[in-house]
Design a protein around this motif. Structure first.
Motif, mmCIF file in Angstrom:
data_model
loop_
_atom_site.group_PDB
_atom_site.id
_atom_site.type_symbol
_atom_site.label_atom_id
_atom_site.label_comp_id
_atom_site.label_asym_id
_atom_site.label_seq_id
_atom_site.Cartn_x
_atom_site.Cartn_y
_atom_site.Cartn_z
ATOM 1 N N GLY A 143 -38.482 7.214 -3.157
ATOM 2 C CA GLY A 143 -37.870 7.783 -1.969
ATOM 3 C C GLY A 143 -37.242 9.129 -2.258
ATOM 4 N N GLU A 144 -37.122 9.952 -1.228
ATOM 5 C CA GLU A 144 -36.507 11.260 -1.390
ATOM 6 C C GLU A 144 -34.993 11.139 -1.328
ATOM 7 N N THR A 145 -34.311 12.008 -2.063
ATOM 8 C CA THR A 145 -32.849 11.942 -2.087
ATOM 9 C C THR A 145 -32.253 12.286 -0.738
ATOM 10 N N SER A 146 -33.019 12.938 0.130
ATOM 11 C CA SER A 146 -32.502 13.312 1.448
ATOM 12 C C SER A 146 -32.663 12.201 2.475
ATOM 13 N N GLN A 147 -33.365 11.120 2.118
ATOM 14 C CA GLN A 147 -33.604 10.046 3.071
ATOM 15 C C GLN A 147 -32.364 9.170 3.245
ATOM 16 N N THR A 148 -32.208 8.650 4.471
ATOM 17 C CA THR A 148 -31.127 7.710 4.766
ATOM 18 C C THR A 148 -31.718 6.445 5.360
ATOM 19 N N ILE A 149 -31.348 5.321 4.787
ATOM 20 C CA ILE A 149 -31.741 4.020 5.325
ATOM 21 C C ILE A 149 -30.491 3.331 5.844
ATOM 22 N N VAL A 150 -30.551 2.840 7.079
ATOM 23 C CA VAL A 150 -29.462 2.055 7.650
ATOM 24 C C VAL A 150 -29.868 0.589 7.621
ATOM 25 N N VAL A 151 -28.987 -0.243 7.096
ATOM 26 C CA VAL A 151 -29.196 -1.690 7.077
ATOM 27 C C VAL A 151 -28.153 -2.304 8.000
ATOM 28 N N ALA A 152 -28.613 -2.943 9.074
ATOM 29 C CA ALA A 152 -27.717 -3.545 10.063
ATOM 30 C C ALA A 152 -27.617 -5.036 9.814
ATOM 31 N N GLY A 153 -26.424 -5.503 9.452
ATOM 32 C CA GLY A 153 -26.218 -6.926 9.222
ATOM 33 C C GLY A 153 -25.757 -7.210 7.810
ATOM 34 N N GLY A 154 -24.735 -8.075 7.688
ATOM 35 C CA GLY A 154 -24.110 -8.285 6.391
ATOM 36 C C GLY A 154 -24.329 -9.643 5.772
ATOM 37 N N SER A 155 -25.289 -10.422 6.290
ATOM 38 C CA SER A 155 -25.535 -11.735 5.698
ATOM 39 C C SER A 155 -26.639 -11.632 4.653
ATOM 40 N N LEU A 156 -27.340 -12.740 4.399
ATOM 41 C CA LEU A 156 -28.292 -12.788 3.292
ATOM 42 C C LEU A 156 -29.406 -11.760 3.425
ATOM 43 N N ALA A 157 -29.987 -11.612 4.624
ATOM 44 C CA ALA A 157 -31.104 -10.678 4.779
ATOM 45 C C ALA A 157 -30.663 -9.247 4.489
ATOM 46 N N GLY A 158 -29.534 -8.832 5.060
ATOM 47 C CA GLY A 158 -29.040 -7.483 4.794
ATOM 48 C C GLY A 158 -28.714 -7.278 3.328
ATOM 49 N N HIS A 159 -28.051 -8.253 2.737
ATOM 50 C CA HIS A 159 -27.718 -8.210 1.308
ATOM 51 C C HIS A 159 -28.980 -8.052 0.463
#
Length: 408
Positions: free
Chosen positions: A2-18
């Motif tokens: 991945g490029e250093t300029s990329q941003t990934i958002v992960v929505a959700g704090g349970s097992l799948a997000g973790h």
């Protein structure tokens, strides 16, 4: 990766997000990960323990925290207490509501939706004193705090969570009544064969049951009074609702995504916007082996889908065709020292075989559709269940040696 300029958002704090976050870290993602972990404001934990070991006092809130293979890197930004509140239908940005209720838009190159489900609570029952639902660690702690006074307890709903709660509370010595909307507990999950066995185990352990009953009203003036559709009523010091769950994806309304039952995805867990993927309870995808769409609300599925969603995104980044998610569903339930397990997907089955397997001579059930085994379930029969999982996977994939897989 991945490029250093990329941003990934992960929505959700349970097992799948973790799992998404740890997988991205494991693959060496070089950009920024913004992890919006939700209102709970806690580190991820083992949710299955809430209705079993935690209620029974066998574990604590600290011991059920999910392990982190290594400390999160400096590029992981954790937003505890924050929730995703909207998605721009025309641009890759998500609206986040922060704990102080301020809002901000966050641009993303990829969005992983892992927001799961929340407990189904009828509006008329919400907020009543003495009435509890179970979805979060805080919910479980509130119920556990009541146990010292041995409250007379009614559990409304006899699916997986309701049956587990009835078993756990009874194991703690509480008087428990279980309200079953159908005729058998866990029938919608396991079918009538194991449903009858489950009912017998509840009775053998001192749980009283009310079958074929629907709660039409709750009043909480002193003891809680429950009124049923047949006109009868009962009272309790504590009521626990186990009425299923609803998906947490209303924040995606109006964005052109399929929200008919969770978040609609293709076989690779990508939505209609390919840089938005889903994993866990919220994901509704077409299973390539079973040949129909499904949404699976089970713990092992959440972690497997999260790993696969990351692989799908990586494949797209590298110009590869993303693979289809074809895992055979699996789940378990622990009640009264017995382990119920099921593999496959029994929807639409037209034939059932019952035999004995494992220790204790407990029932082992196979479900067939069109002469093919599509699911199996057993009690205290882990080896037989997992062998059947391999057979179902191979058989539905067209492997001619599938029966040999089971024989091993």
């Amino acid at each position: 990766m991945g490029e250093t300029s990329q941003t990934i958002v992960v929505a959700g704090g349970s097992l799948a997000g973790h799992t998404v976050v740890t997988e991205l870290e494991r693959h060496g993602f070089a950009g920024q990960i913004v992890w919006v972990r939700g209102r709970e404001g806690t580190a991820p934990y083992s949710r299955p323990a809430l209705s079993k070991e935690l209620i029974q006092g066998k574990v604590t809130a600290e011991t059920i925290r999910l392990p982190v293979p290594q400390p999160y890197g400096p590029r992981v930004r954790i937003m505890d207490g924050a929730v995703c509140a909207g998605l721009d239908p025309h641009a890759d940005r998500v609206l986040v509501t922060q704990p102080d209720l301020s809002e901000r838009w966050i641009d993303f190159d990829a969005l992983f939706v892992c927001t799961g489900t929340q407990a189904r609570v009828p509006e008329a029952f919400a907020g009543l004193p003495g009435v509890h639902s179970l979805r979060t660690l805080a919910d479980a702690e509130r119920i556990k705090d009541r146990l010292a006074v041995r409250p007379r307890t009614v559990v409304v709903g006899a699916g997986l969570v309701g049956s587990e709660m009835a078993a756990s509370l009874r194991s703690c010595g509480l008087p428990v009544e279980l309200i079953v909307q159908g005729q058998l507990p866990m029938e919608a999950v396991f079918g009538a064969e194991l449903g009858r066995f489950c009912l017998e185990r509840h009775h053998a352990n001192g749980v009283t049951t009310r079958l074929g009953a629907t709660v039409t009203a709750l009043t909480a003036e002193g003891p809680v009074t429950l009124t049923y559709d047949d006109g009868e009523s009962s009272t309790a010091d504590m009521v626990v609702l186990g009425l299923g769950a609803v998906t947490s994806c209303d924040w995606l309304d109006g964005c052109g995504l399929d929200l008919s039952d969770g978040l609609g995805c293709d076989e690779a867990l990508r939505t209609a916007r390919p840089n938005i993927l889903a994993a866990g309870d919220v994901a509704n995808w077409r299973h390539p082996l079973f040949g129909h769409r499904m949404r699976v609300e089970h713990w092992s599925n959440a972690s497997a889908q999260a790993r696969h969603a990351v692989e799908s995104w990586l494949a797209g980044q590298e110009g590869r065709q993303p693979p289809a998610f074809a895992d055979v569903p699996y789940f378990w339930s622990d009640q009264y020292g017995l382990k119920y397990q099921m593999v496959g997907h029994a929807r639409g089955h037209d034939e059932v075989h019952v035999e004995e397997a494992g220790t204790g001579g407990y029932p082992f059930v196979t479900y067939l559709r069109g002469g093919r085994i599509v699911a199996a379930a057993g009690v205290n029969a882990p080896r037989a269940v997992m062998r059947m999982k391999a057979r179902i996977q191979a058989d539905l994939a067209g492997d001619p040696t599938s029966e040999e897989v089971y024989a091993r």
